[in-house]
Motif scaffolding. Structure first.
Motif, PDB file in Angstrom:
ATOM      1  N   GLY A  82      37.603  31.231  77.026  1.00 38.12           N
ATOM      2  CA  GLY A  82      36.648  30.744  76.036  1.00 38.12           C
ATOM      3  C   GLY A  82      35.269  31.369  76.102  1.00 38.12           C
ATOM      4  N   HIS A 101      30.587  28.201  73.795  1.00 39.52           N
ATOM      5  CA  HIS A 101      31.965  27.746  73.620  1.00 39.52           C
ATOM      6  C   HIS A 101      32.479  27.341  74.989  1.00 39.52           C
ATOM      7  N   ASN A 114      42.040  28.813  76.457  1.00 33.58           N
ATOM      8  CA  ASN A 114      43.475  28.626  76.262  1.00 33.58           C
ATOM      9  C   ASN A 114      44.064  27.712  77.329  1.00 33.58           C
ATOM     10  N   ASP A 155      43.499  22.661  73.209  1.00 29.56           N
ATOM     11  CA  ASP A 155      43.354  23.271  71.882  1.00 29.56           C
ATOM     12  C   ASP A 155      42.221  24.282  71.935  1.00 29.56           C
ATOM     13  N   SER A 156      42.597  25.559  71.929  1.00 24.83           N
ATOM     14  CA  SER A 156      41.621  26.636  72.139  1.00 24.83           C
ATOM     15  C   SER A 156      40.632  26.769  70.993  1.00 24.83           C
ATOM     16  N   ARG A 157      40.825  26.016  69.920  1.00 29.53           N
ATOM     17  CA  ARG A 157      39.929  26.160  68.767  1.00 29.53           C
ATOM     18  C   ARG A 157      38.677  25.296  68.879  1.00 29.53           C
ATOM     19  N   PHE A 158      38.633  24.422  69.882  1.00 22.61           N
ATOM     20  CA  PHE A 158      37.515  23.480  69.970  1.00 22.61           C
ATOM     21  C   PHE A 158      36.740  23.623  71.276  1.00 22.61           C
ATOM     22  N   THR A 159      35.500  23.156  71.242  1.00 20.99           N
ATOM     23  CA  THR A 159      34.622  23.208  72.403  1.00 20.99           C
ATOM     24  C   THR A 159      34.246  21.801  72.828  1.00 20.99           C
TER      25      THR A 159
END
Lengths: 487, 487
Positions: A434, A452, A456, A462-466
């Motif tokens: 990240g 961020h 992964n 969920d790699s799309r969120f921070t």
């Protein structure tokens, strides 16, 4: 306000301690249980907390936004007002220093301020707005509904009762059920009292915040499977996170479960860095591994180095660890886990003070192995939480790369070099990690919009969120488009 | 280029048809199988597609962005060049009209253009950038990795081979494995040929796009469980979506699986609307229910009305349905499902042409019931895909609300009234529905940034994301922060 600890849960505004099962916190520093006794929540109490959170959703969402802002503002102020008492309790339950407590509390206030600033912007919840053939379209963000947050043991302020997850969920307009980490139950109760006082001052609905105490698995299971819960935030171990993710699989209605779990935060030292950066690297890396017992999600756990020219670096690192003082860990289970996980490395060269540490304290430890040994030793690919790291000696860049390809996703990775990184390296790192730091360490996560703090699996689910920074609020919001509402 | 249909899969650039299991498409309009024969993919062929997608990830991500843009640009142009042939095949396999095919193809091109425009913006992938204490921070979006897309039966262009899901995934920089909907396998092969031609023209890596043909469940199961797959997009039924979500639960590594599934798209008609809007409502609602066989995810499936003053509206709606022509459905399984699901409403008043429709065609049907009957009849709360809707007669607003509270999440809801909607209504709708339309119908989803085509379960599996508009690309991107990379 009175912050004395009663050992209670809060079901919305209602203090409740009907449970007969009790527990205490523990001081690893003083090797003894603390005196406060906490009542684990009962099933019927938990049901009340869930029902109140569900009932509060609409009222909180519809409360004037100025009340929500003032709520956050008052939390920041009350934390400041009670700083001394809070920091004492922080230290008592975590064995972390009061200095660290003061820094972490300031960070926590800054996090709340981040979300307060965001929801204070004009049209903060408006994503897009346009007109098409005379019809208006507005895409706006709405609260997702009751959020359950599980507190982290290693950030008793910043990822706990009103830490990043809770603050972002509340700012988004969601009621929160906070499941306290049992190892700082007292601090959790104090901070919960502050949150509830601020809520009451602003006439926010009963159920906007609840505190759940306990250390049995059924609590997490009940919360994860309850249909009234609409999102979950967790910070902790891979094992804990996976347990929650598995409970969620049995739900009728899928919901976002954001788990921040384990991370090795690999470091890659290219040979040119040994020419001018050895001293800097030794200082920064050894501090990042040892400070506060290395009990950070971003602690550098693996140092991959190009071996040629690394002698000075390696020797200086060894010196740092063979002279490092013992440090009390957060709580006995982390201590026991550290002893167990670190001891399997005894077959490799180990650098630490050779003495018996006080019980519940450990000496920071550095281990060394070759890339070949690393590949053949699965335990080296698992996080050892605490003051522990491994130097992995590689023949060249491609061996570093090959090692990295065998480990999963991470919150962060550092590269030490004054050359520019190849596209292949950038791709390899950014597809798994990240945050990539050049000539710096991964600890000390800045609370800024550009942060961020994700990555992964297994570092997050969920790699799309921070979990850090303004964008963390998007975990707990859902859009709606209003079509033809402007006349 | 030659678009003649060979009945093949594409494993990257390689046409492959080793499977002995074959199938054909079907014309409901002409009540016969189409002549083309398609070879279902084999396990070893699927393995090649997966391996190629995985191998293409890095190369595609690192290819100059201008190539990616040109790739999308050429797809749009090639679709235009072959419009006539494509639209003929569209109509042949879906029994939808060529007019509809032309409109849908233009929409598909517009969707691709949306993502092309987005990735053509300067710094399109830069979320935030700042400096803190002399250290630079850049938060950028990166491709998530190989994406599997399952095509929808009801949008052979727009939610299929290079529809919204595929186009957004490709624009984001991800290889795509496209599992064709077997009911328009021929059109899928033609469009896949176009995508691959455009990829080849831009020297994109083998595996950037693959076409998978077949209609057995093991294909979806294999794709969902494969660790090389990093995200999934699906458009279809609740049953199909839930099957994929269940496969995903067995993965070692959780990934985003975005399923757009069933939706009832409730309509709420307040009594004031009968005063001036009856004619408009009858025209728009009956068209939305009947047009193209009502085979839209946004078809209004439930019309809740305040009964007082609704006689003219109800009578006019009945007239629309008792005179509506029969329409061929998309394929036999949708036809059979329609017959089965609609027939359970025979105990209620039913309005349709009383004649025997040609096989595989149906007469649009309107059903009426009271709010009380609705509450007691579970089948009324499930989607009947096709030209079917239910008028639910309510005594007042609160009865409409009570009915709504018993049904799940939806892509859209419409309200007909010239009064402003109460906060309670707005909350109720926005906490369950992705788009709220005032005095309009939910069909005809505009491809604009302000569109949210999502909604709570079961309409989608993640209410935070959209399948239409620019924001759909965020399903397939993950952020990375670059720290201290600017010197």
């Amino acid at each position: 306000m009175d912050l004395s600890i009663k050992g209670t849960n809060f079901l919305g505004y209602l203090p409740s301690q009907k449970g007969t099962q009790t527990f205490s916190t523990f001081s690893c520093r003083y090797q003894k249980s603390n005196e406060e006794v906490f009542h684990q929540i009962t099933e019927s109490e938990l049901e009340i907390a869930l029902e109140k959170a569900s009932a509060a959703s609409e009222k909180y969402a519809l409360a004037p936004i100025e009340k929500r802002r003032n709520f956050l503002r008052e939390i920041i102020a009350l934390l400041e007002e009670h700083r001394t008492l809070l920091v004492q309790q922080f230290s008592k339950e975590s064995s972390l220093s009061e200095d660290r407590g003061n820094v972490e509390l300031a960070r926590t206030q800054a996090q709340i301020q981040t979300y307060l600033d965001f929801i204070s912007r004009k049209d903060w919840n408006l994503l897009h707005s346009q007109e098409l053939n005379g019809v208006s379209f507005e895409k706006r963000l709405c609260p997702i509904g009751p959020v359950v947050v599980f507190g982290a043991s290693n950030f008793p302020f910043a990822y706990s009762t009103v830490g990043g997850d809770v603050a972002s969920a509340l700012a988004a307009g969601n009621p929160v059920i906070y499941k306290a980490n049992p190892f700082h139950a007292g601090l959790s109760e104090m901070v919960a009292g502050i949150v509830l006082q601020a809520a009451e001052n602003n006439d926010l609905p009963d159920g906007v915040f609840s505190l759940v105490q306990g250390n049995d698995y059924w609590i997490g299971e009940t919360l994860l499977k309850d249909e009234r819960v609409k999102a979950v935030g967790f910070t902790g171990s891979v094992r804990g996170g996976e347990a929650l993710l598995n409970y969620a699989k049995e739900r009728k209605t899928p919901i976002p479960v954001f788990c921040e779990m384990g991370s090795l935060n690999p470091v890659f030292i290219f040979k040119d860095a040994f020419e001018g950066r050895t001293k800097e690297m030794v200082e920064k890396l050894s501090s990042a591994i040892k400070n506060d017992g290395g009990q950070f999600c971003t602690k550098p756990g693996l140092l991959f180095i190009e071996e040629r020219g690394s002698e000075m670096f390696i020797n200086a690192m060894r010196d740092e660890f063979t002279s490092a003082a013992a440090v009390p860990l957060l709580h006995p289970s982390i201590y026991n886990s550290f002893l167990k996980l670190s001891s399997v490395f005894d077959r490799f060269p180990v650098y630490r003070v050779e003495a018996t540490a006080p019980e519940y304290s450990v000496y920071p430890q550095l281990t060394e192995m070759t890339a070949k040994e690393f590949s053949a030793f699965p335990a080296a690919k698992e996080e050892v939480f605490g003051p522990f790291s491994i130097i992995v000696k590689c023949a060249d860049e491609s061996e570093m790369k090959a090692c990295f390809e065998t480990i999963g996703g991470h919150l962060a990775a550092s590269v030490w070099t004054d050359q520019s990184l190849s596209e292949e390296w950038m791709y390899l790192l950014s597809s798994r990690v990240g945050r990539i730091i050049k000539n710096g360490v991964s600890t000390g996560v800045a609370v800024i919009d550009s942060m961020h703090h994700g990555g992964n699996f297994p570092s997050t689910s969920d790699s799309r969120f921070t979990a850090v920074g303004k964008d963390a609020i998007y975990r707990f919001l859902q859009p709606v488009t209003l079509q033809n509402f402007k006349s």
